[in-house]
Design a protein around this motif. Structure first.
Motif, PDB file in Angstrom:
ATOM      1  N   LEU A 295      -2.482  -5.946  -4.802  1.00  0.00           N
ATOM      2  CA  LEU A 295      -2.105  -5.057  -3.706  1.00  0.00           C
ATOM      3  C   LEU A 295      -2.147  -5.851  -2.400  1.00  0.00           C
TER       4      LEU A 295
ATOM      5  N   ASP B 214       0.831  -1.204   0.000  1.00  0.00           N
ATOM      6  CA  ASP B 214       0.000   0.000   0.000  1.00  0.00           C
ATOM      7  C   ASP B 214       0.869   1.260   0.000  1.00  0.00           C
TER       8      ASP B 214
ATOM      9  N   LEU C  51       2.498   1.485  -3.791  1.00  0.00           N
ATOM     10  CA  LEU C  51       1.521   1.800  -4.835  1.00  0.00           C
ATOM     11  C   LEU C  51       1.235   3.304  -4.839  1.00  0.00           C
TER      12      LEU C  51
ATOM     13  N   ASN D  83      -7.301  -6.080  -4.388  1.00  0.00           N
ATOM     14  CA  ASN D  83      -6.900  -5.414  -3.144  1.00  0.00           C
ATOM     15  C   ASN D  83      -7.114  -6.386  -1.984  1.00  0.00           C
TER      16      ASN D  83
END
Ligand SMILES: Cc1ncc(C[n+]2csc(CCOP(=O)(O)OP(=O)(O)O)c2C)c(N)n1
Lengths: 570, 105
Positions: free
Chosen positions: A468, A444, A447, A536
């Motif tokens: 992610l 996180d 990114l 995610n």
């Protein structure tokens, strides 16, 4: 007569370039103006920040095995690519950066958007050159590509003044495959080859450590043949991954701080260490004072300054890995080695599976672990995908749990450890080879360093699969704080945006996964088409990457978890 | 620990602008103090010569020389405790250049 800008574009096409990653601005506008007429030959990918352009060019270069090209304006455009240039130098990635510059008459006057770009980049380029006359463009481009792509590859900067872009000259393509002061591929004396073959013949426990040099020289087959004939186990550096297929019987695993137990153990128990196209980074050696002290060392590298730089060598061979390996293989006798090393490898693998990998990739309960996400993706892709990583825990775990059956399938920022590298590098990789699946593993934190490149993904429909591993921490730093700074979590907790909402703004599908049962179906959905996708995954928040060789320790003293240590022979 | 001596590092280069800062940067990076620096035409056509004196160890001098030789426009670099052998070096540079000339053909 053509303008300097046109000569640049002609010369790029003549080098076989078909893609540029860039961002326009005042001092490069004459080139952009001409680019408008070249769109049938040169595809331009408009990034959202120049850092994205250089990392995309790097990802592209690693897949294409040829220089990637980034094109930017002067001043802030140029300074924004500096991180990527430093990254490309330390990771030997061929890139050519073309930057606009103020007119040669204005140089040194602090003109608008003037920076001394050559001065800024000299220490981090393989070569840099300021083009001040249209007559020099073809020569400079030819030379830039020759230097970037040969020998030990690296970044080259061309600083292109505006008057040279608009001025006119006769164009004739210039070839460059010879520079008298630069010897990209040295000749290797037969005596050294014979000496290496003899040392290998006499060794009873030889062990190979290899790096990206194998991929850069295209020596994958030669390495496998060498290991077969000598019956020698081998360990890979982070950037060497995929040079040898994961199921090669001689492959013992990844070296270094978060590497596998087997290769790190063999390093400390072999009697001959054969290093091929690697540079003994401190993440590989742990403390150098105790590194492979019991072994003789043969080091093969295309860069003479690497030989003996970190680890003293009995035999340094300055040469191209592919040529040197095939000549040594031809010169040595086939061997069948005693089974001691094989026993060590299988014992180490069993312990690691039991203590580390199994609990990580097959947990029965609790939050989703990042390792199980990576292992699942690896299973679905069957070792065939290009794996790109960002930096941190995501990177180490992706390296540990991915599988490879094709060479040049792992792209990561190794030497510089550049957070934010992952997304743009994945974009470059996918554009270089749209036929392959490209999976990015990213944290996180990382990114959000280059998240603006989702705009590039949107505009050019780049079908990257972004996985992610979201732990709401700067995980890697948090792990060090936990283990070595008394759990003082100083500024590593991250408050994150709703990533699905951000991605929706770019029209990119996101699936959030919180429960284990939702993971496999979400991964299947991700691979159901070739569109951009964000998976995610809310992974266990305070998770650690093991095994770990703590900084300052010898490579065979390994932490298996927060309390258990491993050292072979205990 | 290795002993430090005063080393003379000699660098033969192509005649390109910007090489002085490239070469000086190599010393700064390793925190080496430059005691003396001279730049002049080498006597070989089109080839420049830098002579840099610095106090350091043999292994550091070797490492710096190898990294200097990596630079595209550096032809050859040497390190010596004294500079008596500079004529031998020049001969070596001449040999290297004529070998490259032959390889080109
Ligand atoms: C540009 C940059 N800044 C800082 C760092 C130091 N650093 C290394 S790993 C890391 C944490 C990464 O966190 P995240 O991206 O969330 O990934 P995770 O480790 O949790 O997988 C940091 C801050 C770095 N490598 N690069």
């Amino acid at each position: 007569m053509l303008t300097g800008a046109e000569i640049l574009l002609e010369s790029l096409s003549a080098r076989g370039v078909d893609t540029l990653f860039g961002y326009p601005g005042g001092q490069i506008m004459p080139v952009y103006d001409k680019l408008y007429d070249y769109s049938d030959k040169l595809r331009h990918i408009l990034v959202r920040h120049e850092q994205g352009a250089i990392h995309a060019a790097q990802g592209y270069a690693r897949i294409k095995h040829a220089p990637g090209v980034a094109i930017v304006t002067s001043g802030p455009g140029a300074t924004n690519v500096i991180t990527g240039i430093a990254d490309a130098l330390i990771d030997s990635t061929p890139v050519v950066v073309i930057a606009g510059q103020v007119a040669s008459t204005a140089l040194g006057t602090d003109a608008f958007q003037e920076t001394d770009f050559i001065g800024l980049t000299t220490p981090i380029t393989k070569w840099s050159y300021q083009i001040r006359r249209p007559e020099d463009v073809a020569w400079a481009v030819a030379r830039a590509f020759h230097i970037a792509g040969t020998g030990r590859p690296g970044p080259v900067v061309l600083d292109f003044t505006k008057d040279a872009q608009v001025g006119q000259a006769l164009y004739e393509d210039v070839k460059c495959d010879f520079i008298r002061s630069y010897v990209p591929v040295p000749e290797v004396d037969d005596k050294l080859i014979a000496q290496a073959a003899e040392m290998i013949g006499k060794a009873s426990r030889p062990f190979v450590v290899f790096g990206q040099g194998v991929l850069l020289s295209g020596a994958e087959k030669e390495l496998a043949a060498f290991l077969d004939k000598g019956d020698i186990p081998a360990g890979s550096t982070l950037l060497g991954l995929s040079a040898l297929s994961s199921d090669n019987p001689h492959y013992a695993g990844m070296l270094g701080m978060h590497g596998n137990l087997a290769p790190n153990t063999l390093t400390q128990h072999c009697d001959l260490l054969i290093a091929v196209g690697m540079r003994f980074d401190d993440r590989v050696t742990g403390t150098v004072a105790t590194y492979a002290k019991q072994a003789k060392v043969i080091h093969i590298d295309i860069d003479a300054s690497e030989l003996g730089k970190i680890v003293p060598v009995e035999l340094g061979i300055h040469g191209d890995a592919r040529e040197v390996l095939s000549r040594i293989t031809a010169a040595m006798k086939p061997s069948v080695r005693d089974s001691w090393m094989k026993k060590v490898v299988s014992e180490c693998k069993a312990i690691e599976k039991d203590k580390v990998s199994d609990p990580e990739i097959n947990p029965a309960e609790g939050p989703v672990r990042p390792g199980e996400v990576i292992a699942r993706v690896a299973e679905v892709c069957g070792g065939d995908a290009v794996i790109v990583t960002d930096v941190g825990q995501n990177q180490m775990l992706a390296a540990r749990y991915s599988r490879f059956c094709k060479s040049r399938s792992f792209i990561s920022s190794g030497g510089l450890g550049t957070m934010g590298f992952g997304l743009p590098a994945a974009i470059g990789a996918k554009i270089a080879d749209p036929s392959r699946k490209v999976c990015l593993f990213v944290g996180d934190g990382g990114l959000q360093m280059t998240i603006q490149e989702l705009g590039t993904v949107m505009q050019d429909s780049v079908g990257v699969k972004i996985i992610l591993l979201n732990n709401n921490w700067l995980g890697n730093v948090r792990q060090w704080q936990e283990l070595f700074f008394g759990k003082r979590y100083s500024f590593t907790r991250m408050m994150n945006p709703d990533f699905a909402a951000v991605a929706a703004g770019y029209g990119i599908t996101t699936v959030n996964v919180e429960k284990r049962d939702d993971l496999a179906p979400a991964i299947d959905r991700m691979f159901s088409d070739d569109a951009p996708f964000i998976l995610n995954v809310h992974v266990k928040e305070e998770d650690n990457v093991f095994p770990m060789i703590p900084p300052g320790k010898s490579v065979d003293k390994v932490m298996l978890n927060n309390k258990d240590w491993f050292e072979y022979g205990e | 620990m290795e002993n430090d001596s005063l080393y003379e590092i000699t660098v033969y280069t192509e005649n390109q602008v910007g090489l002085l800062s490239t070469i000086a940067g190599m010393f700064t990076r390793r925190s080496l103090n430059i005691d003396r620096l001279v730049v002049y035409p080498s006597g070989i056509e089109g080839v420049h010569k830098f002579k840099i004196a610095t106090r350091t160890s043999a292994s550091m001098a070797r490492a710096v020389v190898l990294q200097l030789e990596k630079k595209v426009d550096v032809i050859k670099a040497f390190y010596e405790i004294d500079d008596e052998r500079s004529s031998r070096e020049a001969a070596e540079v001449r040999n290297f250049l004529s070998m490259r000339e032959r390889q080109k053909q």
